[in-house]
Design a protein around this motif. Structure first.
Motif, short mmCIF file in Angstrom:
data_model
loop_
_atom_site.label_atom_id
_atom_site.label_comp_id
_atom_site.label_asym_id
_atom_site.label_seq_id
_atom_site.Cartn_x
_atom_site.Cartn_y
_atom_site.Cartn_z
N LEU A 99 66.80 32.96 17.12
CA LEU A 99 65.91 34.08 16.83
C LEU A 99 65.16 33.87 15.52
N LEU A 100 65.81 33.34 14.51
CA LEU A 100 65.11 33.06 13.25
C LEU A 100 64.11 31.92 13.42
N TYR A 101 64.41 30.99 14.31
CA TYR A 101 63.46 29.91 14.62
C TYR A 101 62.18 30.49 15.20
N PHE A 102 62.31 31.42 16.15
CA PHE A 102 61.12 32.03 16.74
C PHE A 102 60.37 32.88 15.72
N ALA A 103 61.08 33.56 14.85
CA ALA A 103 60.41 34.32 13.79
C ALA A 103 59.59 33.39 12.92
N ASP A 104 60.14 32.21 12.60
CA ASP A 104 59.42 31.23 11.78
C ASP A 104 58.17 30.72 12.49
N LEU A 105 58.27 30.51 13.81
CA LEU A 105 57.10 30.07 14.58
C LEU A 105 55.96 31.07 14.46
N TYR A 106 56.30 32.35 14.37
CA TYR A 106 55.28 33.39 14.26
C TYR A 106 54.86 33.65 12.81
N GLY A 107 55.41 32.88 11.87
CA GLY A 107 55.01 33.03 10.48
C GLY A 107 55.64 34.19 9.76
N VAL A 148 65.37 40.87 22.22
CA VAL A 148 65.21 40.83 20.76
C VAL A 148 64.18 39.77 20.38
N ARG A 149 64.23 38.62 21.02
CA ARG A 149 63.28 37.55 20.72
C ARG A 149 61.83 38.02 20.89
N GLY A 150 61.58 38.83 21.91
CA GLY A 150 60.22 39.31 22.13
C GLY A 150 59.70 40.22 21.03
N LEU A 151 60.62 40.81 20.25
CA LEU A 151 60.22 41.75 19.20
C LEU A 151 60.37 41.20 17.78
N ILE A 152 60.86 39.97 17.65
CA ILE A 152 61.24 39.47 16.33
C ILE A 152 60.06 39.39 15.38
N HIS A 153 58.83 39.28 15.89
CA HIS A 153 57.65 39.23 15.02
C HIS A 153 56.92 40.56 14.97
N ASP A 154 57.55 41.61 15.51
CA ASP A 154 57.03 42.98 15.45
C ASP A 154 55.61 43.09 16.02
N PRO A 155 55.39 42.65 17.26
CA PRO A 155 54.05 42.72 17.84
C PRO A 155 53.69 44.15 18.24
N PRO A 156 52.42 44.53 18.16
CA PRO A 156 52.02 45.87 18.58
C PRO A 156 51.94 46.04 20.09
N VAL A 157 51.86 44.92 20.83
CA VAL A 157 51.74 44.97 22.29
C VAL A 157 52.86 44.15 22.91
N MET A 158 53.56 44.75 23.90
CA MET A 158 54.64 44.07 24.60
C MET A 158 54.31 43.96 26.09
#
Length: 249
Positions: A99-107, A148-158
């Protein structure tokens, strides 16, 4: 907000042109759950692929929080979260590492990512799973991690593509709670599904898709008035079998 305007996609199969998506238009606002509904082959997944920038539309456009995917696809994708029935976890990483890896991918900054992870892990009840290898998880546990992975970068659209497929009753209830969380936190949500009974419980707005075209659109009460039918199953039965519609008096 998500805006889809006159979106179209055509494919050629055995010298025949197939209109997978045909002039599709709708909007989804913050805190709203839009059900893009239809049987297999209606054009739901093709629509999501165009929104995600994986397929180029022949006509029309998509805007995510005011950003057109055709103009700045990377900025648009950064504002999207996506969850499908395929979990795609990395089996040799722990849940926390993945999950932290995916957060890093999204900056996402490390400190912010760690805090967000703790909050989401509590919401989706995966705190006890964070230091387990993802490959050791059950199907239901993997699904919660994927949410959780889908929300880790706090996107406005899901975007959720058939999120309850293959899940048991407990897994389905997890999806329901997740969508309630998305609504409460002001996300604009699109749910693609052919599980019409579930859609009636989940969605605020409905788009009935058949052969790539949006045949009916609105709240449940509005589509009921439009079709003269009480349930979504009956509405789709009319669309797919027009000869069975009783003539009005």
């Amino acid at each position: 907000m998500l805006k889809i305007q006159s979106l179209s996609k055509r494919f050629v199969a055995e010298s025949e042109t197939v209109h997978a998506v045909d002039g599709l238009s709708f909007e989804v606002h913050p805190g709203e759950v839009f059900g893009l509904l239809g049987p297999n082959g209606a054009g739901k997944t093709t629509t999501l692929r165009m929104v995600l920038g994986l397929v180029r539309p022949d006509d029309g456009y998509t805007e995510v929080s005011g950003i057109r995917t055709s103009v700045d696809p990377f900025a648009a994708k950064a504002k999207l979260g996506f969850v499908s029935a395929s979990d795609g976890v990395y089996p040799w990483l722990t849940v926390r590492e993945m999950l932290l890896y995916f957060a890093d991918l999204y900056g996402v900054e490390p400190t912010e990512a760690s805090g967000r992870l703790e909050t989401l892990a509590d919401v989706m009840d995966i705190v006890s799973l964070l230091d387990r290898r993802a490959g050791s998880l059950s199907t239901g546990q993997r699904q919660r991690v994927t949410l959780v992975r889908g929300l880790i970068h706090d996107p406005p659209v899901m975007l959720l593509d058939e999120p309850t497929r293959g899940l048991d009753v407990v897994g389905v209830q997890t999806i329901f709670r997740y969508i309630a969380h998305l609504r409460e936190t002001g996300k604009a949500v699109v749910v693609c599904t052919h599980r019409l009974d579930e859609a009636e419980r989940l969605c605020d707005q409905f788009g009935l898709l058949h052969r790539g075209r949006l045949c009916h659109h609105g709240t449940l009460e509005e589509v009921r008035r439009d079709t003269g039918r009480e349930h979504l199953v009956e509405m789709f039965d009319d669309l797919m079998n027009p000869a069975t519609i009783e003539p009005s008096a």
